[in-house]
Design a protein around this motif. Structure first.
Motif, PDB file in Angstrom:
ATOM      1  N   SER A  78       0.823  -1.218   0.000  1.00 28.95           N
ATOM      2  CA  SER A  78       0.000   0.000   0.000  1.00 28.95           C
ATOM      3  C   SER A  78       0.853   1.262   0.000  1.00 28.95           C
ATOM      4  O   SER A  78       0.406   2.320  -0.460  1.00 28.95           O
ATOM      5  CB  SER A  78      -0.945   0.003   1.204  1.00 28.95           C
ATOM      6  N   THR A  79       2.085   1.179   0.522  1.00 32.03           N
ATOM      7  CA  THR A  79       2.950   2.366   0.516  1.00 32.03           C
ATOM      8  C   THR A  79       3.306   2.784  -0.908  1.00 32.03           C
ATOM      9  O   THR A  79       3.545   3.968  -1.163  1.00 32.03           O
ATOM     10  CB  THR A  79       4.242   2.098   1.307  1.00 32.03           C
ATOM     11  N   ALA A  80       3.324   1.829  -1.839  1.00 30.91           N
ATOM     12  CA  ALA A  80       3.591   2.178  -3.242  1.00 30.91           C
ATOM     13  C   ALA A  80       2.473   3.056  -3.791  1.00 30.91           C
ATOM     14  O   ALA A  80       2.729   4.023  -4.531  1.00 30.91           O
ATOM     15  CB  ALA A  80       3.744   0.906  -4.078  1.00 30.91           C
ATOM     16  N   PHE A  81       1.218   2.739  -3.434  1.00 30.40           N
ATOM     17  CA  PHE A  81       0.089   3.577  -3.856  1.00 30.40           C
ATOM     18  C   PHE A  81       0.194   4.970  -3.241  1.00 30.40           C
ATOM     19  O   PHE A  81      -0.065   5.979  -3.910  1.00 30.40           O
ATOM     20  CB  PHE A  81      -1.237   2.919  -3.460  1.00 30.40           C
ATOM     21  N   MET A  82       0.550   5.035  -1.956  1.00 31.27           N
ATOM     22  CA  MET A  82       0.661   6.339  -1.287  1.00 31.27           C
ATOM     23  C   MET A  82       1.711   7.208  -1.944  1.00 31.27           C
ATOM     24  O   MET A  82       1.476   8.398  -2.220  1.00 31.27           O
ATOM     25  CB  MET A  82       1.003   6.125   0.197  1.00 31.27           C
ATOM     26  N   ILE A  83       2.860   6.641  -2.205  1.00 32.24           N
ATOM     27  CA  ILE A  83       3.942   7.428  -2.790  1.00 32.24           C
ATOM     28  C   ILE A  83       3.625   7.796  -4.239  1.00 32.24           C
ATOM     29  O   ILE A  83       3.830   8.943  -4.660  1.00 32.24           O
ATOM     30  CB  ILE A  83       5.268   6.645  -2.692  1.00 32.24           C
ATOM     31  N   PHE A  84       3.093   6.846  -5.005  1.00 27.58           N
ATOM     32  CA  PHE A  84       2.784   7.113  -6.413  1.00 27.58           C
ATOM     33  C   PHE A  84       1.735   8.210  -6.550  1.00 27.58           C
ATOM     34  O   PHE A  84       1.929   9.180  -7.309  1.00 27.58           O
ATOM     35  CB  PHE A  84       2.297   5.826  -7.095  1.00 27.58           C
ATOM     36  N   PHE A  85       0.617   8.089  -5.821  1.00 30.67           N
ATOM     37  CA  PHE A  85      -0.471   9.052  -5.983  1.00 30.67           C
ATOM     38  C   PHE A  85      -0.168  10.399  -5.326  1.00 30.67           C
ATOM     39  O   PHE A  85      -0.857  11.385  -5.601  1.00 30.67           O
ATOM     40  CB  PHE A  85      -1.773   8.476  -5.422  1.00 30.67           C
ATOM     41  N   SER A  86       0.828  10.439  -4.441  1.00 31.87           N
ATOM     42  CA  SER A  86       1.234  11.738  -3.888  1.00 31.87           C
ATOM     43  C   SER A  86       2.149  12.483  -4.851  1.00 31.87           C
ATOM     44  O   SER A  86       2.166  13.716  -4.862  1.00 31.87           O
ATOM     45  CB  SER A  86       1.938  11.543  -2.542  1.00 31.87           C
ATOM     46  N   ILE A  87       2.891  11.746  -5.648  1.00 30.24           N
ATOM     47  CA  ILE A  87       3.758  12.390  -6.644  1.00 30.24           C
ATOM     48  C   ILE A  87       2.951  12.815  -7.863  1.00 30.24           C
ATOM     49  O   ILE A  87       3.089  13.946  -8.350  1.00 30.24           O
ATOM     50  CB  ILE A  87       4.904  11.433  -7.052  1.00 30.24           C
ATOM     51  N   PHE A  88       2.101  11.919  -8.362  1.00 33.82           N
ATOM     52  CA  PHE A  88       1.223  12.258  -9.499  1.00 33.82           C
ATOM     53  C   PHE A  88      -0.086  12.802  -8.932  1.00 33.82           C
ATOM     54  O   PHE A  88      -1.062  12.078  -8.744  1.00 33.82           O
ATOM     55  CB  PHE A  88       1.013  11.032 -10.380  1.00 33.82           C
ATOM     56  N   GLY A  89      -0.064  14.110  -8.656  1.00 33.35           N
ATOM     57  CA  GLY A  89      -1.098  14.744  -7.855  1.00 33.35           C
ATOM     58  C   GLY A  89      -2.503  14.659  -8.400  1.00 33.35           C
ATOM     59  O   GLY A  89      -3.458  14.485  -7.639  1.00 33.35           O
ATOM     60  N   LYS A  90      -2.684  14.796  -9.707  1.00 33.56           N
ATOM     61  CA  LYS A  90      -4.032  14.774 -10.276  1.00 33.56           C
ATOM     62  C   LYS A  90      -4.724  13.443 -10.012  1.00 33.56           C
ATOM     63  O   LYS A  90      -5.919  13.405  -9.697  1.00 33.56           O
ATOM     64  CB  LYS A  90      -3.970  15.028 -11.781  1.00 33.56           C
ATOM     65  N   PHE A  91      -3.975  12.349 -10.135  1.00 22.53           N
ATOM     66  CA  PHE A  91      -4.566  11.030  -9.917  1.00 22.53           C
ATOM     67  C   PHE A  91      -4.912  10.834  -8.445  1.00 22.53           C
ATOM     68  O   PHE A  91      -5.972  10.309  -8.101  1.00 22.53           O
ATOM     69  CB  PHE A  91      -3.599   9.940 -10.387  1.00 22.53           C
ATOM     70  N   GLY A  92      -4.009  11.271  -7.560  1.00 25.02           N
ATOM     71  CA  GLY A  92      -4.292  11.164  -6.135  1.00 25.02           C
ATOM     72  C   GLY A  92      -5.456  12.034  -5.717  1.00 25.02           C
ATOM     73  O   GLY A  92      -6.270  11.639  -4.869  1.00 25.02           O
ATOM     74  N   ALA A  93      -5.551  13.224  -6.318  1.00 25.82           N
ATOM     75  CA  ALA A  93      -6.649  14.142  -5.980  1.00 25.82           C
ATOM     76  C   ALA A  93      -7.993  13.568  -6.394  1.00 25.82           C
ATOM     77  O   ALA A  93      -9.022  13.860  -5.779  1.00 25.82           O
ATOM     78  CB  ALA A  93      -6.418  15.488  -6.648  1.00 25.82           C
ATOM     79  N   PHE A  94      -8.003  12.766  -7.441  1.00 27.29           N
ATOM     80  CA  PHE A  94      -9.248  12.144  -7.892  1.00 27.29           C
ATOM     81  C   PHE A  94      -9.847  11.292  -6.768  1.00 27.29           C
ATOM     82  O   PHE A  94     -11.042  11.389  -6.464  1.00 27.29           O
ATOM     83  CB  PHE A  94      -8.976  11.297  -9.130  1.00 27.29           C
TER      84      PHE A  94
END
Length: 555
Positions: free
Chosen positions: A392-408
């Motif tokens: 799950s940490t991979a999802f946290m780091i990935f979506f925090s770097i690619f902000g638009k996807f994480g913001a979704f």
């Protein structure tokens, strides 16, 4: 490595496969007892499908890990939505704060699962830091700045400085083994109220927030219960689908429903607070978040250090340690591990201090603690695998770097998260109650301690919280602001109050002569380094890290 509830393996000291599972003994009847069966205590929950060392197949593990990411988003967005506007920040600032909090959550979770508690616990932002953070906000509220954004930047730099310095409280207290020595005063009688109020103490983040948009929150709550507990019984395939992934499915359905209501104009004439709670386009996160942004140290500028801010933040550091300790006990039980030994608690709190230091360096708005909702998710899915949380940490780091996807995903309305928390916090509270089986339930001494600790653990923080909401400051108000922040923070935390009251009563009320009633013969082997061979199985460092560490920190 498969499901463990039907297996019972024997392990050597060096083996690191699935741990031995103690299957609950069958119910028995007491001599001369004419009623129903009596169930003996069971150290491990035998309905756990994957325990701490056993792992689902990779596709399942990835889906379960994504579910952990979704669950931790709710608290992150809520904290940022509350404090950033009061700091003077705009929507862009809120999006960056959320990115930073999620990014640090991923880093700190990975560190904790590798070198800290080694339990499947997600590390996320903590409400324990709310009072000292708001005290810093008020300190700069009357200062002259060229813009509100400048006030925000100045405030978060002051928060950075306070987090950096106060982190050494946890680092020193943890790695000096001070926290472990204090944990020796904890017995199963104390663990029961502490873990209970870890869940019950968060009731304000449950149904009160569901009711802020009842047409979304209530259907989410009902649908989650029906899918997860009733529909899964229809078919064997439905059982796995709804039990493990029902939360994702229900969230998607209600989120889509919220989007339909928003597009259809159901909230066009609603009051502003209803629009914020119900509409899917009122978070402004997607439009504000950058496409790609990597959080980096001192991204807001150099930290600002003030002694008064540091002392207040130290109170929050102590509270986050107490809350995390209760959460670790719940996580251990829900993942099939033994209760964490005192030396493991020490190193986990020490590492939590390092996490706070990183939070301060990277400019997170609050410090870190073990996420209660993610521990409840272990019980909801019956999957306590450490690997799932690490993925799950991979999802946290990935979506925090690619902000638009994480913001979704971060734009999911908060009442949907609140409905989820009603279930997850309840599971953690119930796990706390389960520890009572290792004590004498018929001891009036134990009943007295449990009752008083539980009641005061909820009642005292409720008084402090209501007083703060009504007056803008806590009931302890002296000329020393740092003194006020320390004690208002401590007494606003249900697990901390329950821990202090329970430990005080349990160790002063005829403690020497009631060891059996307190469950100490069962408890002590798990608290010693070599007291139980399974301690090493669950909590030893991975790989060859032990070769590079001083012997005092080893298992």
């Amino acid at each position: 490595m498969g499901e463990t509830h039907n297996h019972n393996h024997n392990h050597s000291h060096q083996h690191h496969g699935p741990p031995p599972v103690v299957v609950a003994a069958p119910p028995t009847s007491l001599p001369g007892h004419v009623g129903g069966p009596v169930y003996p205590p069971a150290e491990q929950l035998h309905q756990i499908h994957f325990c701490i060392h056993s792992n689902p197949r990779w596709p399942e593990a990835v889906l379960l890990a994504f579910q952990h990411y979704i669950v931790m988003l709710g608290t992150t967005v809520l904290i940022a939505s509350i404090i950033v506007p009061q700091m003077g920040g705009n929507h862009n600032d809120k999006a960056r704060v959320i990115q930073t909090l999620v990014f640090m959550g991923g880093i700190n979770t990975l560190l904790q699962t590798l070198m800290g508690a080694r339990l499947p616990t997600v590390m996320g932002p903590s409400f324990a830091f709310f009072i000292p953070v708001m005290s810093i906000v008020r300190d700069f509220g009357d200062s002259a700045f060229e813009s509100e954004h400048d006030r925000f930047v100045h405030t978060i730099r002051a928060i950075q400085g306070a987090l950096i310095v106060s982190s050494f409280f946890n680092i020193i207290f943890g790695y000096s083994r001070g926290w472990g020595h204090c944990a020796r005063f904890i017995s199963p009688v104390v663990v029961v109220p502490v873990v209970c109020v870890v869940g019950l103490g968060l009731f304000q983040r449950g149904f009160p927030r569901v009711a802020q948009c009842v047409e979304l929150g209530l259907p989410m709550l009902i649908l989650l219960v029906v899918c997860q507990q009733y529909l899964r019984r229809l078919h064997k395939l439905a059982h796995t689908l709804f039990e493990r992934y029902g939360l994702l499915l229900c969230t998607a359905i209600i989120w889509a429903f919220a989007a339909i209501l928003t597009v259809a104009g159901a909230y066009n004439s609603a009051r502003e607070q209803t629009k914020i709670s119900c509409r899917t386009d009122r978070s402004y996160l997607i439009s504000s978040a950058p496409w790609i942004k990597i959080p980096y140290p001192f991204q807001w500028g150099p930290p600002i250090f003030r002694a008064s801010h540091v002392f207040g933040m130290m109170g929050a550091a102590f509270v986050s340690s107490a809350e995390s300790t209760g959460t670790y006990f719940a996580a251990a039980r829900l993942s099939g591990a033994t209760p964490p030994p005192t030396h493991v608690l020490s190193r986990s709190i020490g590492l939590q201090g390092i996490s706070m230091l990183l939070d301060g360096l990277f400019g997170a708005a609050v410090g870190t603690t073990a996420s209660v909702e993610n521990v409840g998710l272990l019980g909801l899915t019956h999957v306590g695998s450490r690997r799932v949380v690490q993925i799950s940490t991979a999802f946290m780091i990935f979506f925090s770097i690619f902000g638009k996807f994480g913001a979704f995903f971060a734009s999911i309305p908060l009442p949907i998260f609140a409905a989820i928390y009603c279930v997850l916090f309840g599971i953690v509270a119930a796990i706390g109650i389960s520890f009572i089986q290792f004590t004498n339930n018929n001891s009036m001494r134990n009943i007295y301690i449990l009752g008083l600790s539980l009641f005061l653990g909820i009642s005292i923080p409720q008084y402090f919280t209501q007083f703060y909401d009504a007056n803008g400051h806590g009931p302890i108000k002296t000329s020393g602001g740092w003194f006020n922040d320390i004690f208002n923070t401590i007494f606003s935390s249900p697990p901390t109050v329950a821990l202090l009251v329970g430990a005080l009563l349990d160790n002063t009320l005829d403690a020497k002569h009631t060891g059996n009633d307190r469950g100490m013969p069962w408890w002590l082997p798990f608290q010693r380094r070599k007291g139980d061979m399974r301690n090493d199985e669950f909590y030893c460092y991975p790989l060859r890290i032990h070769e590079f560490l001083p012997s005092r920190y080893l298992h």
